[in-house]
Scaffold this motif. Sequence first.
Motif, PDB file in Angstrom:
ATOM      1  N   LYS A  34       0.833  -1.202   0.000  1.00 11.87           N
ATOM      2  CA  LYS A  34       0.000   0.000   0.000  1.00 11.87           C
ATOM      3  C   LYS A  34       0.870   1.255   0.000  1.00 11.87           C
ATOM      4  O   LYS A  34       2.090   1.191   0.122  1.00 11.87           O
ATOM      5  N   ILE A  35       0.200   2.396  -0.091  1.00 12.27           N
ATOM      6  CA  ILE A  35       0.875   3.676  -0.315  1.00 12.27           C
ATOM      7  C   ILE A  35       1.241   4.421   0.959  1.00 12.27           C
ATOM      8  O   ILE A  35       1.767   5.522   0.905  1.00 12.27           O
ATOM      9  N   PHE A  36       0.978   3.838   2.112  1.00 13.26           N
ATOM     10  CA  PHE A  36       1.174   4.544   3.376  1.00 13.26           C
ATOM     11  C   PHE A  36       2.632   4.526   3.816  1.00 13.26           C
ATOM     12  O   PHE A  36       3.320   3.522   3.661  1.00 13.26           O
ATOM     13  N   GLY A  37       3.089   5.633   4.398  1.00 11.68           N
ATOM     14  CA  GLY A  37       4.454   5.707   4.896  1.00 11.68           C
ATOM     15  C   GLY A  37       4.569   6.673   6.057  1.00 11.68           C
ATOM     16  O   GLY A  37       3.586   7.303   6.461  1.00 11.68           O
ATOM     17  N   GLY A  38       5.773   6.802   6.574  1.00 12.84           N
ATOM     18  CA  GLY A  38       5.983   7.705   7.696  1.00 12.84           C
ATOM     19  C   GLY A  38       7.444   8.063   7.857  1.00 12.84           C
ATOM     20  O   GLY A  38       8.325   7.487   7.203  1.00 12.84           O
ATOM     21  N   ALA A  39       7.695   9.017   8.749  1.00 12.45           N
ATOM     22  CA  ALA A  39       9.072   9.442   9.019  1.00 12.45           C
ATOM     23  C   ALA A  39       9.166   9.984  10.441  1.00 12.45           C
ATOM     24  O   ALA A  39       8.174  10.445  11.020  1.00 12.45           O
ATOM     25  N   LEU A  40      10.372   9.929  10.958  1.00 15.74           N
ATOM     26  CA  LEU A  40      10.692  10.511  12.256  1.00 15.74           C
ATOM     27  C   LEU A  40      11.615  11.696  12.016  1.00 15.74           C
ATOM     28  O   LEU A  40      12.612  11.577  11.307  1.00 15.74           O
ATOM     29  N   VAL A  41      11.260  12.835  12.619  1.00 15.95           N
ATOM     30  CA  VAL A  41      11.987  14.083  12.426  1.00 15.95           C
ATOM     31  C   VAL A  41      12.310  14.667  13.801  1.00 15.95           C
ATOM     32  O   VAL A  41      11.452  14.676  14.690  1.00 15.95           O
ATOM     33  N   ARG A  42      13.526  15.118  13.978  1.00 18.26           N
ATOM     34  CA  ARG A  42      13.898  15.703  15.274  1.00 18.26           C
ATOM     35  C   ARG A  42      13.175  17.030  15.496  1.00 18.26           C
ATOM     36  O   ARG A  42      13.144  17.891  14.604  1.00 18.26           O
TER      37      ARG A  42
END
Length: 200
Positions: A34-42
């Motif tokens: 599927k097209i879902f994603g994520g990221a961690l940002v300080r």
Amino acid sequence: MEIIQNADLVRRLLDVMQHDIVPLTETGVAAGNKIFGGALVRKADLSLVMAQTNNETDNPLWHGEVHLLKCFYESPIATSESTKDMIFLSTHEPCTMCMSAIAWAGFDNFFYFFSHQDSRDSFAIPHDLKMLKEVFGLEPGGYNHDNAFWHGRGIFDIIATLPDAEAQPLLDQAQQIRNRYADLSAAYQSGKDSNAIPLN
């Protein structure tokens, strides 16, 4: 640390989506995910810690957010980074499982680009809203966006508070992102019958 919700934050989150998450998602969709994603940002300087994308073809629990957390905790970087010091960026409003995972991991926030309604109406993936309704008896948007664990915010809600001169370039960039996700969605939908994801 308080997260200042301004044009600089939105610009950075959009950049991370466009340049860090989307390339991973392109590869993931090509593999049937599927097209879902994520990221961690300080929080301190808005630098990227990690980005990831959906990997449900390996495990149906590896939604974009949960797969990101799995990869984070398997990485040495987890020993030097505190979740309280990071922003959790989700391309799509997290499902109930992912919201819980964000809380269990100790994040006090998440920001999302597409809403649950977008997932249903624009991407033909209605499971988030169905789960809210069938399991928890909640209507769309019925969960507490501010609670003892985290504050959840839509990126477009922040843009709506900005002066037009600041908002318009962000809306232009957001449209580029929407267009790319429309292409990725079409690719996913065209091949989803051949994957083994239970809720595809």
